[in-house]
Write an enzyme that holds these catalytic residues in place. Structure first.
Site, short mmCIF file in Angstrom:
data_model
loop_
_atom_site.label_atom_id
_atom_site.label_comp_id
_atom_site.label_asym_id
_atom_site.label_seq_id
_atom_site.Cartn_x
_atom_site.Cartn_y
_atom_site.Cartn_z
N CYS A 1 -2.20 9.39 2.63
CA CYS A 1 -1.74 8.81 1.35
C CYS A 1 -2.65 9.18 0.19
O CYS A 1 -2.19 9.32 -0.93
CB CYS A 1 -1.63 7.29 1.47
SG CYS A 1 -3.18 6.52 1.97
N GLU B 1 0.89 -1.18 0.00
CA GLU B 1 0.00 0.00 0.00
C GLU B 1 0.91 1.21 0.00
O GLU B 1 1.48 1.57 1.03
CB GLU B 1 -0.90 -0.01 1.26
CG GLU B 1 -1.85 -1.19 1.32
CD GLU B 1 -3.05 -1.04 0.39
OE1 GLU B 1 -3.26 0.05 -0.16
OE2 GLU B 1 -3.78 -2.04 0.20
P1 NAD Z 1 8.18 4.66 5.04
O1 NAD Z 1 8.17 3.86 3.78
O2 NAD Z 1 9.32 5.55 5.31
O3 NAD Z 1 8.07 3.70 6.31
C1 NAD Z 1 7.06 2.72 6.44
C2 NAD Z 1 7.57 1.59 7.33
O4 NAD Z 1 8.69 0.98 6.71
C3 NAD Z 1 8.01 2.03 8.73
O5 NAD Z 1 7.54 1.09 9.68
C4 NAD Z 1 9.54 2.01 8.64
O6 NAD Z 1 10.17 1.67 9.86
C5 NAD Z 1 9.81 0.93 7.61
N1 NAD Z 1 11.03 1.19 6.83
C6 NAD Z 1 11.55 2.40 6.49
N2 NAD Z 1 12.68 2.24 5.76
C7 NAD Z 1 12.86 0.91 5.64
C8 NAD Z 1 13.86 0.11 5.00
N3 NAD Z 1 14.88 0.67 4.35
N4 NAD Z 1 13.75 -1.23 5.07
C9 NAD Z 1 12.71 -1.80 5.73
N5 NAD Z 1 11.76 -1.10 6.37
C10 NAD Z 1 11.81 0.23 6.32
O7 NAD Z 1 6.78 5.45 5.01
P2 NAD Z 1 6.25 6.52 6.03
O8 NAD Z 1 7.07 7.76 5.92
O9 NAD Z 1 6.08 5.90 7.37
O10 NAD Z 1 4.79 6.78 5.43
C11 NAD Z 1 4.54 7.72 4.43
C12 NAD Z 1 4.36 7.04 3.08
O11 NAD Z 1 3.42 6.00 3.18
C13 NAD Z 1 3.80 7.99 2.05
O12 NAD Z 1 4.44 7.76 0.81
C14 NAD Z 1 2.33 7.59 1.95
O13 NAD Z 1 1.71 7.90 0.74
C15 NAD Z 1 2.42 6.12 2.17
N6 NAD Z 1 1.16 5.61 2.69
C16 NAD Z 1 0.39 4.80 1.92
C17 NAD Z 1 -0.82 4.34 2.39
C18 NAD Z 1 -1.72 3.46 1.57
O14 NAD Z 1 -2.65 2.88 2.15
N7 NAD Z 1 -1.50 3.30 0.28
C19 NAD Z 1 -1.25 4.71 3.65
C20 NAD Z 1 -0.43 5.54 4.41
C21 NAD Z 1 0.78 5.97 3.93
#
Ligand code: NAD
Length: 475
Positions: A247, A213
């Site tokens: 998002c 997602e």
């Molecule tokens: P992110 O991708 O930075 O982090 C998400 C999760 O991944 C966190 O738990 C983090 O600890 C982990 N993570 C981060 N880097 C990682 C790596 N290198 N390896 C493994 N795990 C890692 O996202 P965010 O900043 O928490 O959220 C914002 C983003 O999420 C935006 O792009 C938003 O559009 C998207 N989002 C999508 C939805 C949806 O339902 N489609 C919902 C909410 C947010």
């Protein structure tokens, strides 16, 4: 025990339990969901204060976007769980005469849920509901950026479930990566497109199935037939709830040239009415949340500065307070294509404004970006609505509305390619966490396969008859 060893131990325990759970009744799954529902009802205030402490999200907004959404998702699953998990009979083709076929929904097994920070409770627990409904065990990794909510989720899960059923590992990238090295049966990741690629790469090593997602740039299109007042109201709400950290928030506005000024004025008015206590008092308003942390605050200020350097104009807002991670609702116009904000997901309270002369030009502008997670069309002309529906691929669409398709219990929610893979919520979430096992039962031995068996010199005339029948009778 080191974190890495602990994740392996719990993973193995969950693997054992998931085998036992294959034989469990659906009633057990319902009981697990009911205990989750009771916890949420009884601890509503704790959820609201945890998220308020994380980024000053107004408690009422948490009720609307994180508490009610979870309760509705659980109620929906409880209502339909029996139906969803009943094997689904499929019709038989004439060439399968004498057989019976159905789809059996079996639990995938041990599932990993990695959550982001922006709806820190809803986005960790909503996939858990689907995982439990489908009969799986689960490990949750909440976001390290919203520590108060992450702690609360950890407490909640340890009160509700044994570790070999559902457990939480708190922490950042290192914990996430230790988990991703394990051969999960399914990984449900919500977060950025960039990290989604890392998750998919890790999943590929174990051929774990994935739901991703992700995010992207979701357009709000307003044509000259739209109700300006309605469009302004809904775009403003979709953009500024959660301080723009949604998002599916409208990322940029595409408005038909002749109504641009009127719409922009109406949006400013709506911003003040909804989030500014009737004026531009956003910093004092109890309805306006904050950015999650300093890093995101300076990222957004950087986006504005970069756009300004390349010719953009701030036509509204732009005020910031570094010590509070505050950024006022901001409207930006005259964006140059080479500015970062023109290509990166904004994820904050900035709306960029662009115009179009005709539908083709609007579609062309949308297609300069990867397929969006959501598209919003404001129009009274069905022909125009159809044009966008037909020519733009997007994860989901709201027409004359924003955001609401996300929580509709009967709609699948998810992106397409760069904005995501797989679907969530309700029945679609249940399916995502299930293996749809095809079952064929031979009853009378009449199927065509029998006459087509080798040796082929003997079967040849039947093979010819078979092909003839398919061609001529269109079997
Ligand atoms: P992110 O991708 O930075 O982090 C998400 C999760 O991944 C966190 O738990 C983090 O600890 C982990 N993570 C981060 N880097 C990682 C790596 N290198 N390896 C493994 N795990 C890692 O996202 P965010 O900043 O928490 O959220 C914002 C983003 O999420 C935006 O792009 C938003 O559009 C998207 N989002 C999508 C939805 C949806 O339902 N489609 C919902 C909410 C947010």
């Amino acid at each position: 025990m080191r974190n890495k060893d602990k994740v392996t131990v719990i993973f193995d325990q969950q693997l054992k339990r998931s085998e036992i759970m294959r034989g469990e009744s659906v009633r057990k799954r319902s009981e697990r969901l009911k205990s989750l529902r009771n916890w949420v009802i009884n601890n509503r205030d704790r959820i609201k204060s945890a998220i308020y402490n994380d980024f000053k999200k107004p408690p009422e907004e948490t009720d609307v976007t994180e508490v009610s959404t979870i309760l509705l998702e659980i109620n929906h699953a409880l209502k339909y769980l029996n139906r969803w998990s009943t094997p689904e009979k499929v019709s038989s083709h004439i060439t399968y005469l004498g057989t019976q076929a159905y789809v059996q929904f079996e639990p995938k097994g041990v599932c990993l849920i990695i959550a982001p920070w922006n709806y820190p409770f809803f986005l960790a627990i909503s996939p858990l509901i689907s995982a439990i409904a489908a009969g799986n065990t689960a490990i949750i990794k909440p976001s390290e950026m919203t520590v108060n909510t992450s702690n609360l989720i950890s407490q909640m899960i340890s009160e509700l479930y044994p570790e070999d059923l559902v457990t939480v590992f708190e922490g950042g990238v290192d914990v996430s990566q230790a988990l991703l090295a394990l051969p999960f049966n399914h990984i449900f990741f919500t977060g950025s497109t960039q990290v989604g690629k890392i998750v998919m790469e890790a999943a590929a090593k174990n051929l774990s199935s994935v739901t991703l997602e992700l995010g992207g740039k979701s357009p709000a299109i307003v044509d000259d037939s739209a109700s300006i007042k309605d469009a302004a109201k809904r775009i403003t709400w979709g953009k500024l709830i959660n301080n723009g950290q949604t998002c599916v928030a409208p990322d940029y506005l595409l408005v038909q040239e002749q109504i641009k000024d009127k719409l922009v004025n109406a949006i400013q008015q709506e911003m003040e009415n909804q989030f500014g206590d009737g004026g531009a008092n956003y910093d004092q308003s109890s309805s306006y949340a904050r950015l999650v942390n300093e890093r995101h605050h300076s990222r957004l200020v950087g986006l504005i500065d970069d756009a300004k350097e390349k010719g953009a104009k701030v036509t509204y807002g732009g005020q910031t307070k570094d010590d509070e991670n505050y950024l006022a609702p901001t409207l930006l116009e005259n964006i140059s294509r080479d500015s970062t904000i023109a290509s990166e997901e904004i994820f904050g309270p900035i709306l960029t404004i662009d115009t179009f002369r005709n539908l083709e030009e609007a579609v062309e502008k949308i297609k300069m970006h990867p397929k969006p997670l959501s598209m919003y069309i404001f129009s009274k002309k069905q022909k125009n609505i159809n044009h966008f529906l037909q020519h733009v691929s997007a994860g989901g669409v709201s027409i004359n509305e924003t955001v609401l398709h996300l929580t509709h219990p009967y709609l699948p929610f998810g992106g397409v390619n760069h904005s995501g893979i797989g679907k969530a919520h309700g029945k679609y979430g249940f399916i995502e966490f299930s293996n749809q096992k095809s079952v064929l039962k031979q009853k009378s031995g009449l199927t065509s396969a029998m006459i087509l068996l080798p040796p082929y010199p003997k079967a040849k005339k039947f093979v010819d008859l078979f092909i003839n029948a398919i061609v001529k009778l269109r079997l």
